[in-house]
Design an enzyme around this catalytic site. Structure first.
Site, PDB file in Angstrom:
ATOM      1  CG  ASN A   1    -105.443 -91.112 -58.214  1.00 38.06           C
ATOM      2  OD1 ASN A   1    -105.039 -91.572 -59.263  1.00 38.06           O
ATOM      3  ND2 ASN A   1    -106.725 -91.088 -57.902  1.00 38.06           N
TER       4      ASN A   1
ATOM      5  CD  GLU B   1    -108.894 -93.225 -54.633  1.00 40.97           C
ATOM      6  OE1 GLU B   1    -109.646 -94.198 -54.448  1.00 40.97           O
ATOM      7  OE2 GLU B   1    -109.213 -92.221 -55.304  1.00 40.97           O
TER       8      GLU B   1
ATOM      9  CB  CYS C   1    -103.260 -85.597 -55.398  1.00 37.64           C
ATOM     10  SG  CYS C   1    -104.788 -85.009 -54.683  1.00 37.64           S
TER      11      CYS C   1
ATOM     12  CD  GLU D   1    -102.428 -83.578 -59.617  1.00 37.50           C
ATOM     13  OE1 GLU D   1    -102.619 -84.469 -58.757  1.00 37.50           O
ATOM     14  OE2 GLU D   1    -103.336 -83.097 -60.304  1.00 37.50           O
TER      15      GLU D   1
ATOM     16  CB  CYS E   1    -106.840 -80.565 -55.601  1.00 41.02           C
ATOM     17  SG  CYS E   1    -105.480 -81.159 -54.592  1.00 41.02           S
TER      18      CYS E   1
ATOM     19  CB  CYS F   1    -101.839 -80.772 -56.161  1.00 43.79           C
ATOM     20  SG  CYS F   1    -102.154 -82.467 -55.627  1.00 43.79           S
TER      21      CYS F   1
HETATM   22  N1  THU Z   1    -106.883 -86.423 -57.201  1.00 43.69           N
HETATM   23  C1  THU Z   1    -105.632 -86.264 -57.724  1.00 43.69           C
HETATM   24  O1  THU Z   1    -104.875 -87.223 -57.881  1.00 43.69           O
HETATM   25  N2  THU Z   1    -105.265 -85.011 -58.079  1.00 43.69           N
HETATM   26  C2  THU Z   1    -106.037 -83.892 -57.916  1.00 43.69           C
HETATM   27  O2  THU Z   1    -105.559 -82.790 -58.155  1.00 43.69           O
HETATM   28  C3  THU Z   1    -107.408 -84.020 -57.473  1.00 43.69           C
HETATM   29  C4  THU Z   1    -107.828 -85.355 -56.997  1.00 43.69           C
HETATM   30  C5  THU Z   1    -107.283 -87.773 -56.776  1.00 43.69           C
HETATM   31  C6  THU Z   1    -107.406 -87.932 -55.285  1.00 43.69           C
HETATM   32  C7  THU Z   1    -108.379 -89.079 -55.187  1.00 43.69           C
HETATM   33  O3  THU Z   1    -107.655 -90.296 -55.249  1.00 43.69           O
HETATM   34  C8  THU Z   1    -109.247 -88.945 -56.422  1.00 43.69           C
HETATM   35  O4  THU Z   1    -108.539 -88.099 -57.318  1.00 43.69           O
HETATM   36  C9  THU Z   1    -110.616 -88.369 -56.160  1.00 43.69           C
HETATM   37  O5  THU Z   1    -110.556 -87.166 -55.487  1.00 43.69           O
END
Ligand code: THU
Length: 177
Positions: A78, A80, A89, A91, A128, A131
């Site tokens: 991920n 940010e 994310c 994925e 999520c 994704c």
């Molecule tokens: N996140 C992912 O990388 N994958 C997911 O399927 C759910 C959330 C990340 C996004 C963000 O940087 C952090 O987790 C918190 O939501």
């Protein structure tokens, strides 16, 4: 195209109301060590990617590793952003990279490992919804299923035989015709 998917059964009850029941079967492993070696190694790559995640705001790090049909492994984590919705994310970072670098090579499996830097996470953390939708696009595109494996930092691993098992009733290209 016949992808394995969450099965659907429909029933009609006495008042004529039609109901659809959707079922998916997932496999649960007690630890990464119980997985077949190929998947173990893929999960280790996801963990490696997780450690490099850029998550200064949520402090929640996610790593993903995709095994391609040609043996290549594509990693993502991920990313940010101070403008929160601009981040992405793990994925989707991985699946878009695989789609960009190897557009003609089918994806075989995706391993995901997620955890907060505040505590050791032992609960399997599923991808999520956004994704799942992004992953489903490639499963439909390639016409073969992508195995999904997900875990926390340690502990149990969940295995789904296909993205469709995690996202029944996907919106796909067939509706755009
Ligand atoms: N996140 C992912 O990388 N994958 C997911 O399927 C759910 C959330 C990340 C996004 C963000 O940087 C952090 O987790 C918190 O939501």
């Amino acid at each position: 195209m016949d992808l394995p998917s969450a099965s659907e059964t429909s029933t009609t009850n006495i008042s004529g109301l039609k109901k659809i029941k959707i079922e998916a079967e997932l496999e649960l492993y007690n630890s990464v060590n119980e997985l077949p070696v190929t998947f173990q190694n893929l999960m280790f790559k996801a963990q490696e990617a997780r450690n490099k995640a850029y998550a200064p705001y949520s402090h929640f790090k996610v790593g993903a590793a995709i095994l391609l049909d040609n043996g290549e492994i594509v990693m993502g984590n991920n990313q940010e952003n101070a403008a929160f919705p601009s981040g992405l994310c793990a994925e989707r970072v991985a699946v878009f990279q695989a789609g960009a670098a190897f557009p003609e090579v089918p994806m075989v499996a995706l391993a995901i490992s997620a955890g907060s830097i505040k505590k050791v996470n032992k609960t399997p953390i599923p991808p999520c919804g956004a994704c799942r939708q992004s992953l489903a696009e490639y499963e439909v595109k390639q016409g073969s299923s992508i195995t999904i494996l997900f875990m926390g930092e340690q502990g149990q691993v969940v295995k789904a035989a296909a993205v469709k098992d995690l996202l029944p009733l996907i919106f796909d290209r067939s509706y755009l015709k």
